[in-house]
Each structure stands twice: as structure tokens, then as C-alpha cells.
Design a protein around this motif. Sequence first.
Motif, PDB file in Angstrom:
ATOM      1  N   LYS A   9     -15.770   0.933  -5.705  1.00 55.25           N
ATOM      2  CA  LYS A   9     -16.813   1.296  -4.751  1.00 55.25           C
ATOM      3  C   LYS A   9     -16.651   2.744  -4.305  1.00 55.25           C
ATOM      4  N   GLY A  10     -17.702   3.534  -4.433  1.00 52.99           N
ATOM      5  CA  GLY A  10     -17.664   4.886  -3.930  1.00 52.99           C
ATOM      6  C   GLY A  10     -17.652   4.908  -2.405  1.00 52.99           C
ATOM      7  N   GLY A  11     -17.022   5.904  -1.831  1.00 45.80           N
ATOM      8  CA  GLY A  11     -16.989   6.036  -0.378  1.00 45.80           C
ATOM      9  C   GLY A  11     -15.970   5.173   0.320  1.00 45.80           C
ATOM     10  N   GLY A  13     -12.866   5.832   0.488  1.00 45.92           N
ATOM     11  CA  GLY A  13     -11.843   6.690   1.068  1.00 45.92           C
ATOM     12  C   GLY A  13     -10.630   6.867   0.182  1.00 45.92           C
ATOM     13  N   THR A  16      -9.186  10.670   0.189  1.00 45.59           N
ATOM     14  CA  THR A  16      -8.569  11.013   1.474  1.00 45.59           C
ATOM     15  C   THR A  16      -7.276  10.236   1.677  1.00 45.59           C
ATOM     16  N   GLN A  41     -15.017  13.790  -8.637  1.00 41.03           N
ATOM     17  CA  GLN A  41     -15.299  14.875  -7.696  1.00 41.03           C
ATOM     18  C   GLN A  41     -14.122  15.833  -7.548  1.00 41.03           C
ATOM     19  N   SER A  43     -11.835  16.211  -5.379  1.00 46.52           N
ATOM     20  CA  SER A  43     -11.804  16.847  -4.059  1.00 46.52           C
ATOM     21  C   SER A  43     -10.386  17.240  -3.653  1.00 46.52           C
ATOM     22  N   SER A 113     -13.572  -1.670   3.147  1.00 47.61           N
ATOM     23  CA  SER A 113     -14.079  -1.899   4.496  1.00 47.61           C
ATOM     24  C   SER A 113     -14.615  -3.322   4.583  1.00 47.61           C
ATOM     25  N   SER A 118     -18.559  -3.766  -0.030  1.00 46.53           N
ATOM     26  CA  SER A 118     -17.200  -3.305  -0.292  1.00 46.53           C
ATOM     27  C   SER A 118     -16.346  -4.430  -0.845  1.00 46.53           C
ATOM     28  N   ARG A 144     -10.740   3.283   7.692  1.00 44.50           N
ATOM     29  CA  ARG A 144     -11.760   3.868   8.566  1.00 44.50           C
ATOM     30  C   ARG A 144     -12.493   2.775   9.346  1.00 44.50           C
ATOM     31  N   ASP A 173     -10.841   4.486  12.361  1.00 43.91           N
ATOM     32  CA  ASP A 173     -11.678   5.643  12.079  1.00 43.91           C
ATOM     33  C   ASP A 173     -11.319   6.789  13.025  1.00 43.91           C
ATOM     34  N   GLN A 178     -11.482  14.354   7.870  1.00 39.87           N
ATOM     35  CA  GLN A 178     -11.865  15.347   6.873  1.00 39.87           C
ATOM     36  C   GLN A 178     -11.162  16.682   7.071  1.00 39.87           C
TER      37      GLN A 178
END
Length: 209
Positions: A9-11, A13, A16, A41, A43, A113, A118, A144, A173, A178
Motif C-alpha cells: 500500500k502506498g502512503g 510510511g 519515513t 520515489q 525519497s 494503519s 490498509s 502515524r 502521528d 517530514q
Amino acid sequence: MVIIVGNQKGGAGKSTLTLLLANYLTRSKDCKVTVLDMDYQQSISQKFEKAKILENAEPYEVLAYSLADFPEMEDTIKSSPKDIVLIDLPGKLDDDGLIRVFKAADIAVCPFSYDEFSFESTVPFALVLKKINPDVQVLFVPNRIKANVKYEIKTEVNEQLNQIGIVTAVIPDRIDFQRANTFQTPLAVHAAIVPVFSHIFQDYIEPHL
């Protein structure tokens, strides 16, 4: 030791959490860590390069690779079992390159989550991982999580995930997540992650170092 951080699943975390775990292991536990950024990505790699431009000290190396590159470095990774290799995986399951990475993993950290989408992404990821590598320790990290939200499916989700691996304490959270980068973790974020990361380190990482 190879620790993969993944979920299809994207997002969720993943990136991070990988960065924060790398910071924790190097800064708080003095471990030798290398991060393999295999997420599309990339990141973490971008933050690492930005930190170098600012001439900050590099507590660990971040290397940008694709799944196809992993077989070439596998022998090198296995030759240093006391070092920790953290791998930020791409958010998918439909790449045969994942098989070698899954087989090499000692620990899988799976952020998620408490929502149905999710959960429905997390379970297939974990089941495929366990089928490929039955010995991997899967750690599900509620990530989060908002303190003022009642998650109605929380108990049911925890019960099902605990049949596959271990559900850790939640990471709450924080608006400054970030702001974390490859040379520092904001103090408020550090306080939020320590209960989870210290448990992971003491019970699952340190015994193998």
C-alpha cells in the motif's frame, strides 16, 4: 542482518520509517547501518544527497538500487552478518525481483494503519512474504496513528495480524515527521518512536548482533 521495510500500500510510511529506524540504530545504538533505497520515489536517497550538500556528517550510507540489482550485492551483505542492511521496498508485489529480497530478510517491518484498505493490502504482502521465507520475523507497526480517532476495526485487525507476526505498539502521528532527514530526527518524533524501536531492537535485532 537484513531488515526489509515494506507494504504494497502506498502512503503507509515505509520510507519515513526506514529513515527513522536508520537514525535510531546509528545514533542511539551505535550500529553499523547501510540503507538500500529500492522505492520508486527514492525519497531517502534524495534526503541523503541534500544532507551531503549541506556538509552534514553521514551516520550511514544510503544507496539507490532497483530490485534487479539485489542479487549482485547479496553475497556482500551475507559476508557481514553483524552489519545491518535496511531495505526500503517498492510498494508492490508483482515483481519477481522481490523473491530474492524476501528470502534474504531476517526481519520485515510492515507499517500500516487501521483502515480496511490498509489492512487488505497488508495481509497479502505478509502472507506472500511468509510463504517465500517462513523464517522471517514480521513486525506490523501501526504508523502515524491519531490519538483522537476511534479505530473500530483495531481489535479485529490486531487479532488477524498477530496470527502472522507481531503487532507492535503504535507510532503516534506527529506534524514534524517530514522534518526528519538522514542526519537527525526531531526531538518530538524521537520520543514517539523510541517505545516501538527499543522493543524491536531489544527483542529482535540485538540478540543476533
